[in-house]
Write a protein that holds these residues in place. Sequence first.
Motif, PDB file in Angstrom:
ATOM      1  N   ILE A 221      34.157  -7.954  97.163  1.00 56.60           N
ATOM      2  CA  ILE A 221      35.471  -8.126  97.775  1.00 56.60           C
ATOM      3  C   ILE A 221      35.779  -6.862  98.570  1.00 56.60           C
ATOM      4  O   ILE A 221      36.155  -5.834  98.018  1.00 56.60           O
ATOM      5  N   GLU A 222      35.611  -6.945  99.881  1.00 54.14           N
ATOM      6  CA  GLU A 222      35.820  -5.773 100.720  1.00 54.14           C
ATOM      7  C   GLU A 222      37.296  -5.410 100.841  1.00 54.14           C
ATOM      8  O   GLU A 222      37.632  -4.248 101.058  1.00 54.14           O
ATOM      9  N   ASP A 223      38.164  -6.414 100.713  1.00 58.10           N
ATOM     10  CA  ASP A 223      39.612  -6.162 100.771  1.00 58.10           C
ATOM     11  C   ASP A 223      40.279  -7.001  99.684  1.00 58.10           C
ATOM     12  O   ASP A 223      40.446  -8.206  99.827  1.00 58.10           O
ATOM     13  N   SER A 225      43.259  -7.227  98.739  1.00 56.94           N
ATOM     14  CA  SER A 225      44.560  -7.808  99.090  1.00 56.94           C
ATOM     15  C   SER A 225      44.414  -9.195  99.695  1.00 56.94           C
ATOM     16  O   SER A 225      45.375  -9.966  99.732  1.00 56.94           O
ATOM     17  N   LYS A 226      43.223  -9.525 100.160  1.00 57.91           N
ATOM     18  CA  LYS A 226      42.989 -10.825 100.786  1.00 57.91           C
ATOM     19  C   LYS A 226      42.328 -11.819  99.839  1.00 57.91           C
ATOM     20  O   LYS A 226      41.994 -12.932 100.247  1.00 57.91           O
ATOM     21  N   ASP A 227      42.107 -11.412  98.603  1.00 51.95           N
ATOM     22  CA  ASP A 227      41.470 -12.299  97.621  1.00 51.95           C
ATOM     23  C   ASP A 227      42.520 -12.796  96.642  1.00 51.95           C
ATOM     24  O   ASP A 227      43.052 -12.025  95.833  1.00 51.95           O
ATOM     25  N   ALA A 228      42.808 -14.088  96.693  1.00 46.67           N
ATOM     26  CA  ALA A 228      43.868 -14.669  95.861  1.00 46.67           C
ATOM     27  C   ALA A 228      43.537 -14.600  94.369  1.00 46.67           C
ATOM     28  O   ALA A 228      44.444 -14.596  93.532  1.00 46.67           O
ATOM     29  N   GLY A 229      42.265 -14.524  94.034  1.00 46.17           N
ATOM     30  CA  GLY A 229      41.877 -14.515  92.627  1.00 46.17           C
ATOM     31  C   GLY A 229      41.796 -13.135  92.012  1.00 46.17           C
ATOM     32  O   GLY A 229      41.537 -13.013  90.813  1.00 46.17           O
ATOM     33  N   TYR A 230      42.036 -12.100  92.796  1.00 43.43           N
ATOM     34  CA  TYR A 230      41.883 -10.732  92.294  1.00 43.43           C
ATOM     35  C   TYR A 230      42.929 -10.424  91.223  1.00 43.43           C
ATOM     36  O   TYR A 230      44.116 -10.685  91.397  1.00 43.43           O
ATOM     37  N   LEU A 231      42.469  -9.870  90.106  1.00 45.26           N
ATOM     38  CA  LEU A 231      43.353  -9.475  89.011  1.00 45.26           C
ATOM     39  C   LEU A 231      43.602  -7.969  89.102  1.00 45.26           C
ATOM     40  O   LEU A 231      42.677  -7.168  88.941  1.00 45.26           O
ATOM     41  N   THR A 232      44.834  -7.593  89.341  1.00 45.33           N
ATOM     42  CA  THR A 232      45.173  -6.188  89.580  1.00 45.33           C
ATOM     43  C   THR A 232      45.321  -5.419  88.270  1.00 45.33           C
ATOM     44  O   THR A 232      46.123  -5.771  87.422  1.00 45.33           O
ATOM     45  N   SER A 239      38.907  -2.295  97.105  1.00 41.92           N
ATOM     46  CA  SER A 239      37.670  -3.077  97.199  1.00 41.92           C
ATOM     47  C   SER A 239      37.027  -3.191  95.815  1.00 41.92           C
ATOM     48  O   SER A 239      37.287  -2.378  94.931  1.00 41.92           O
ATOM     49  N   GLU A 240      36.192  -4.198  95.656  1.00 40.40           N
ATOM     50  CA  GLU A 240      35.624  -4.485  94.341  1.00 40.40           C
ATOM     51  C   GLU A 240      34.254  -5.118  94.471  1.00 40.40           C
ATOM     52  O   GLU A 240      34.000  -5.930  95.365  1.00 40.40           O
ATOM     53  N   ILE A 241      33.380  -4.737  93.551  1.00 42.10           N
ATOM     54  CA  ILE A 241      32.071  -5.389  93.411  1.00 42.10           C
ATOM     55  C   ILE A 241      31.922  -5.791  91.951  1.00 42.10           C
ATOM     56  O   ILE A 241      32.023  -4.951  91.060  1.00 42.10           O
ATOM     57  N   CYS A 242      31.680  -7.063  91.713  1.00 39.87           N
ATOM     58  CA  CYS A 242      31.468  -7.568  90.355  1.00 39.87           C
ATOM     59  C   CYS A 242      30.091  -8.220  90.292  1.00 39.87           C
ATOM     60  O   CYS A 242      29.814  -9.172  91.028  1.00 39.87           O
ATOM     61  N   SER A 259      37.205   0.398  93.900  1.00 37.58           N
ATOM     62  CA  SER A 259      37.346   1.645  94.636  1.00 37.58           C
ATOM     63  C   SER A 259      38.693   1.721  95.337  1.00 37.58           C
ATOM     64  O   SER A 259      39.257   0.704  95.748  1.00 37.58           O
ATOM     65  N   GLU A 260      39.164   2.940  95.470  1.00 35.51           N
ATOM     66  CA  GLU A 260      40.399   3.185  96.198  1.00 35.51           C
ATOM     67  C   GLU A 260      40.107   3.249  97.690  1.00 35.51           C
ATOM     68  O   GLU A 260      38.946   3.292  98.118  1.00 35.51           O
ATOM     69  N   GLY A 261      41.143   3.277  98.488  1.00 43.48           N
ATOM     70  CA  GLY A 261      41.001   3.219  99.948  1.00 43.48           C
ATOM     71  C   GLY A 261      40.187   4.349 100.536  1.00 43.48           C
ATOM     72  O   GLY A 261      39.559   4.200 101.587  1.00 43.48           O
ATOM     73  N   THR A 262      40.162   5.499  99.866  1.00 42.33           N
ATOM     74  CA  THR A 262      39.422   6.645 100.392  1.00 42.33           C
ATOM     75  C   THR A 262      37.914   6.496 100.242  1.00 42.33           C
ATOM     76  O   THR A 262      37.152   7.246 100.837  1.00 42.33           O
ATOM     77  N   HIS A 263      37.463   5.535  99.444  1.00 40.36           N
ATOM     78  CA  HIS A 263      36.035   5.345  99.212  1.00 40.36           C
ATOM     79  C   HIS A 263      35.730   3.852  99.207  1.00 40.36           C
ATOM     80  O   HIS A 263      35.609   3.224  98.162  1.00 40.36           O
ATOM     81  N   LYS A 264      35.601   3.280 100.385  1.00 37.14           N
ATOM     82  CA  LYS A 264      35.313   1.855 100.499  1.00 37.14           C
ATOM     83  C   LYS A 264      33.897   1.544 100.013  1.00 37.14           C
ATOM     84  O   LYS A 264      32.954   2.263 100.330  1.00 37.14           O
ATOM     85  N   LEU A 265      33.785   0.495  99.232  1.00 38.16           N
ATOM     86  CA  LEU A 265      32.471   0.054  98.779  1.00 38.16           C
ATOM     87  C   LEU A 265      31.727  -0.636  99.924  1.00 38.16           C
ATOM     88  O   LEU A 265      32.331  -1.280 100.773  1.00 38.16           O
ATOM     89  N   THR A 266      30.404  -0.504  99.930  1.00 38.45           N
ATOM     90  CA  THR A 266      29.584  -1.072 100.999  1.00 38.45           C
ATOM     91  C   THR A 266      28.457  -1.918 100.416  1.00 38.45           C
ATOM     92  O   THR A 266      28.276  -2.001  99.198  1.00 38.45           O
ATOM     93  N   GLN A 267      27.669  -2.486 101.307  1.00 40.22           N
ATOM     94  CA  GLN A 267      26.529  -3.297 100.883  1.00 40.22           C
ATOM     95  C   GLN A 267      25.500  -2.461 100.127  1.00 40.22           C
ATOM     96  O   GLN A 267      24.788  -2.974  99.248  1.00 40.22           O
ATOM     97  N   ASN A 268      25.413  -1.177 100.436  1.00 39.50           N
ATOM     98  CA  ASN A 268      24.497  -0.299  99.693  1.00 39.50           C
ATOM     99  C   ASN A 268      24.897  -0.221  98.224  1.00 39.50           C
ATOM    100  O   ASN A 268      24.041  -0.159  97.340  1.00 39.50           O
ATOM    101  N   ASP A 269      26.221  -0.218  97.971  1.00 36.31           N
ATOM    102  CA  ASP A 269      26.698  -0.216  96.583  1.00 36.31           C
ATOM    103  C   ASP A 269      26.343  -1.525  95.884  1.00 36.31           C
ATOM    104  O   ASP A 269      25.994  -1.539  94.702  1.00 36.31           O
ATOM    105  N   VAL A 270      26.449  -2.611  96.631  1.00 34.52           N
ATOM    106  CA  VAL A 270      26.070  -3.912  96.075  1.00 34.52           C
ATOM    107  C   VAL A 270      24.601  -3.895  95.645  1.00 34.52           C
ATOM    108  O   VAL A 270      24.243  -4.329  94.544  1.00 34.52           O
TER     109      VAL A 270
END
Length: 467
Positions: A221-223, A225-232, A239-242, A259-270
């Motif tokens: 989940i790169e953002d 805020s745009k994922d309706a199923g995200y549990l805060t 961003s989130e990787i599960c 991750s917080e906004g200062t460290h966006k997760l990327t495909q490398n993290d995946v």
Amino acid sequence: MIHRFRYPHAVISKLVDGDMLEVAVFAGTQDYGYRRGYRQKIGIGIIGHTAEIRKTYITDNIEKDPYYFSNNSYTGSVICTPLFSGENFFGVLYIESKQTNEFDALDIKTIETLATHISASLNRATLYMQLQETVWMLSIVQNISKTISKSLDKDIISQQVLQALQESLGYTHISIYLLEDDYLHIINEVGYKDKSKVYRSIHISQGVHGRAIRTKSIQFIEDTSKDAGYLTADNSVTSEICVPLIQDEKVIGTINVESEGTHKLTQNDVTLLSTIATPLAIAMDNARLHEEIKKMATTDAVTGLSNRHVFEASLVAEVERAQRSGSPVSLIIFDIDSFKEYNDTYGHPAGDARLKSIADIIKKNLRKYDIAARYGGDEFAIILSGSNQQNALNFATRLREATQLDSPQQEKNEHSSAGYTLSIGIATFPQDATTHNELLFVADYAAMRAKQLGKNRIRLASDSIQR
């Protein structure tokens, strides 16, 4: 493909040295002469021609096909489709049938779809190879794998993984969950400021975790805020990787990084997390199996209480501890009155259910540091750490009364009822015994006297008064 679709021959050839196609793998029910490592140039043969045009090539009759060549004479049909790793040409998938006009529109669509999936797998494999080439990333994976393989404790394993990921990669929010029935239960987490907001249990129908479990696939989940199923659990997360933990094709849990906004997760993290998930799943499953085996070795299968071996070892340890600290320890031993009669009347399955019911009553009254065990067939033993005689008597009284509640007989106090009353003996260290063997003997003797005196009663080792 050979097994599912019954094709006699299938080959995957990959591009090597720029203009050569090399057989990487083949299978079939008939030997067509292909061998692993066999090479042919792009443009030569059906395989070479498909590599040249970069699209699916089909011939309904190989005897009439201008590109088909073989050292032997065959009849049949062929479909050959290109494979890609990302945007790069990887090789071809070649399928040969002994039947002419074998491949209809549905076959072509199915094989092209399969080729697409193979291409996606090849792309993941390529990413994994690129990861291997990065020494720093590889060392992280190796270190984590090496570390967690040394432990059979899921709490220790999860803590080691969290620490390694946090220290090596700077991840701020990490959690590991294990699946039990339809719920994910948290094993460990790090980075969440308000622990009360961290989800301790998540149903598989909920959130990104549940989606990863249901689909058996990584959720990136790169953002958030745009994922309706995200549990805060933390408002600063963006961003989130599960990643599902899969062992032997069975999902056993998830590892989740946010991750917080200062460290966006990327495909490398995946890629990294999916690589780590494999040894983590193995380690967690081994820990689970170890826990189950340990439980089987220490737990009575019918009642869920400790078995006799654990009880005897615990009694030795408790008496030694009491000797050092100068504190008391009490031992309760009891039989279920006329339990053979109960079994003969209602049957052994009902007898097992009654044993478990009494064990459940014990568990409800037991403190976390006390030990209860099934000592024999219908005989139970309870070690009450730090308890004097009066405390043990109070415990035994509650147990005796609770056991009679469901008795079909109305006389609860004086008469015994098969399966619903107890003959209880109590002994306390150091007033009744000076060693663990003596304590066991006098407690057992008190229980025997309770039975001899009419059952449904409590006897103290130090007192012959009926209670």
